[in-house]
Design an enzyme around this catalytic site. Sequence first.
Site, PDB file in Angstrom:
ATOM      1  N   HIS A 259       0.833  -1.206   0.000  1.00  0.00           N
ATOM      2  CA  HIS A 259       0.000   0.000   0.000  1.00  0.00           C
ATOM      3  C   HIS A 259       0.873   1.263   0.000  1.00  0.00           C
ATOM      4  O   HIS A 259       0.630   2.219  -0.741  1.00  0.00           O
ATOM      5  CB  HIS A 259      -0.905  -0.024   1.237  1.00  0.00           C
ATOM      6  CG  HIS A 259      -1.833   1.153   1.339  1.00  0.00           C
ATOM      7  ND1 HIS A 259      -2.964   1.277   0.562  1.00  0.00           N
ATOM      8  CD2 HIS A 259      -1.791   2.268   2.125  1.00  0.00           C
ATOM      9  CE1 HIS A 259      -3.580   2.412   0.860  1.00  0.00           C
ATOM     10  NE2 HIS A 259      -2.885   3.027   1.806  1.00  0.00           N
TER      11      HIS A 259
ATOM     12  N   GLU B  64      -1.396  -5.224  -4.594  1.00  0.00           N
ATOM     13  CA  GLU B  64      -2.119  -4.946  -3.349  1.00  0.00           C
ATOM     14  C   GLU B  64      -3.495  -5.619  -3.364  1.00  0.00           C
ATOM     15  O   GLU B  64      -3.949  -6.149  -2.344  1.00  0.00           O
ATOM     16  CB  GLU B  64      -2.268  -3.434  -3.182  1.00  0.00           C
ATOM     17  CG  GLU B  64      -2.945  -3.033  -1.886  1.00  0.00           C
ATOM     18  CD  GLU B  64      -3.246  -1.542  -1.846  1.00  0.00           C
ATOM     19  OE1 GLU B  64      -3.427  -1.013  -0.739  1.00  0.00           O
ATOM     20  OE2 GLU B  64      -3.322  -0.917  -2.923  1.00  0.00           O
TER      21      GLU B  64
ATOM     22  N   ASN C  37      25.530 -21.910  -6.724  1.00  0.00           N
ATOM     23  CA  ASN C  37      26.240 -23.191  -6.745  1.00  0.00           C
ATOM     24  C   ASN C  37      25.709 -24.137  -5.677  1.00  0.00           C
ATOM     25  O   ASN C  37      25.598 -25.346  -5.899  1.00  0.00           O
ATOM     26  CB  ASN C  37      27.740 -22.966  -6.525  1.00  0.00           C
ATOM     27  CG  ASN C  37      28.468 -22.651  -7.820  1.00  0.00           C
ATOM     28  OD1 ASN C  37      28.011 -23.004  -8.894  1.00  0.00           O
ATOM     29  ND2 ASN C  37      29.587 -21.963  -7.720  1.00  0.00           N
TER      30      ASN C  37
END
Length: 767
Positions: free
Chosen positions: A54, A76, A499
């Site tokens: 918001h 939102e 990795n």
Amino acid sequence: MEDLSQYLDEFLADARDRIDSISNAVITLEEIVKKGGDEREKRYLIDQVFRDAHTLKGTAATMGFMELSETAHKMENLLDAVRNEEIEVTPEIVDLIIDFLDAIEKMIYNIEAGARDKNVDVSLLFERVDKLLGKNPPKSEISPQLESKKETDKKENTVKSIPQTNGNIYNIKVIFHEDAQLKNVRAFLILTDLEEIGEVSNTLPERTIIEDGNFTGDSLNFTVITSLPPEEIKKKIMRHPEVKEIVVENIEKEESENKDSGSNINKYTIKITVGKDTPLKGVRSFLVVQDLEKIGIIEKIVPEMNKIEKEELIDGKYFTVLLQTKEEKERIKQLILKHPNIENVEIFEGNKLNQVIGQYSEKSKMSIGTPSSSNNERKVKISKMIKIDVLYLDNLMNLVGELVINKGRLEQIAERLGDRELLEALSTTSHLMTELQDEIMEMRLTPVAEVFNKFPRMVRKLARELGKEIEFKMEGSNIEVDRTILEKLGDVLVHLLRNAVDHGIEAPEERIAKGKPRAGRVELIAKREKSHILIIVKDDGKGIDPEKVKKKAVERGLISPEQAAEMRPEDAINLIFLPGFSTAEKVSDVSGRGVGMDVVQDVIKTLNGSISVKSEIGKGSTFILKLPISMAIIQALLVKIRDETYAIPINNILETIEIKANQLKTIGRKKVIVLREEIIPVVMLHELFGVEYMEKNKFPAIVVDVGAQKVAIGVDELLNKKDIVIKSLGKMLSNIREFAGATILGDGRVVLIIDINNLFGGISGGL
């Protein structure tokens, strides 16, 4: 319109923090849902994520980045559905939120590069949200009544072709006050709100003008298809400040309904105090007012909204609102306090504006910030925090470095003259310079959280792509390090974590077959140890097989079969740092191209640090990065061989010892000593630099850490410990890898700084 460009850097920093906060909270929420955790914690995280989204939407709109604001608004809506328990938190929902964050992050990069928030396609993300929330029903479900209205055009701004959506067709006119501020932002937010309650089929001016933030007029017209009654539509729009009048006409019935719902309405005076050093104080205040408009009618705001947006608050920290609402005091307080950086909320029954403001203004009960000659006049408070460009800190550190060099020179002159009074004065000056140096270095320290917070999202996304399940944990995010080091550390950790996920952690089925938990564990840990920090990347995967590493290195021609046969397991593991080495069976977007670990080691060396590996087959691997806290000014031990003086960083030194000739042993034609039951190779610095060495009965040596192995370096003489400033050797000498740079001593001599890791080729197998 107010120029907001001065707030751009602050907005970008805040937006990045919001993205990290949403990302980490959503991933934590997913874990809680998966494990059936505490409902209160789950609720807290949902509220936090919604609040951040918001705020991000509001600040982006206030800054005029409409596309970013609209994207955050769509996210939102999705989070609101989660909050209202309309949809559950599933891996797919988390994937979608993270995809939204990736898109928003791209927009942030574009804005920073000066390209605003365009050129990021979010249409597919919007479609996915609409599908999840059940919007845009199929044609078969659309009412015949609406179909017959498609050609209706009774007003100048009525649609010529009305989309197929349930509800009534309304013509909505919004009129702003003549002196309204940020009309373009208000127009965009009103358009966004109307799209939330229905379908906006036509606008006047054109939609693109509103969406691009180019609206400058005093009124707007919308044609909206919605099932909401006119009162609800008005309420939705009236929550926006600066709106003078709203006219809602039902095009189908040519009438407007206006019902009174004023029973049990209370009137409150609300005093809202914002934190003194809060960034974007005006924006946060605006968002609070927006929320209050949702629950009632605001009769008055003091100071006026346009002053609040310019951060002209009463006493520099609070504003007041006169509100009519049906809500109780506690509910109002909770609604306001959900916003970050709200310091205090006081609620008084009735209109108490005069009393509340009168405490701070003697001259007039309703005057704000008017100068007063009385003894009780309000003091002007200035924030204790200031923003400084990092360039100034760098320049300041360079000047401190020059002071350190001159301090050394003064010390040498004082010692030569033997003047006691001068030595005492210099001792005090030296102490003050050390304090200044420490303060400057402290100013440059930044929590590693700035880098760490990016990784939960990356690890989760990568794990999903590879079909793996991973539990990712971070520790020590509050540990601080010089920002120069931190800037280069990000890419290094990306390599190591990718990795760990790709090479280290096995597929779920493989882990179960080995008797391991289905989900692999990857840890990222920061620790402080004396004058350096340790960054640890750890996994509980398959580990590194030394024999496989040696075989691959021989196949790629990196070492000979004879060298491989003589190598110890720990030496073989260090072969992964050789350029071009990879154990991946096939090239992918993640790894297998033969670049990565050598780059990691090169970066660590440029930071005057070291990297070591510990691995056990079937149990996992641990990479340990040892880094100085600061790079600009370091402590070093000065050593001498023949007539030359060199500096060795204290960070690399484990201890200093004296070696006698009868303590030296020979193993495989190499000299070693046994120190506390540990075999340590002995190398004379003379040999490494091609300087003639005369055998001695005893000589001093420095024990250093090279990867996973200790080495004793013999020298002619140990001089003293000094603070030194690292100076670059320049491009001409950049290929001399044995030296990290040079420094200038007090007598003007230039001394080379030895790079221990590069001196030994970076791997113990080279000893």
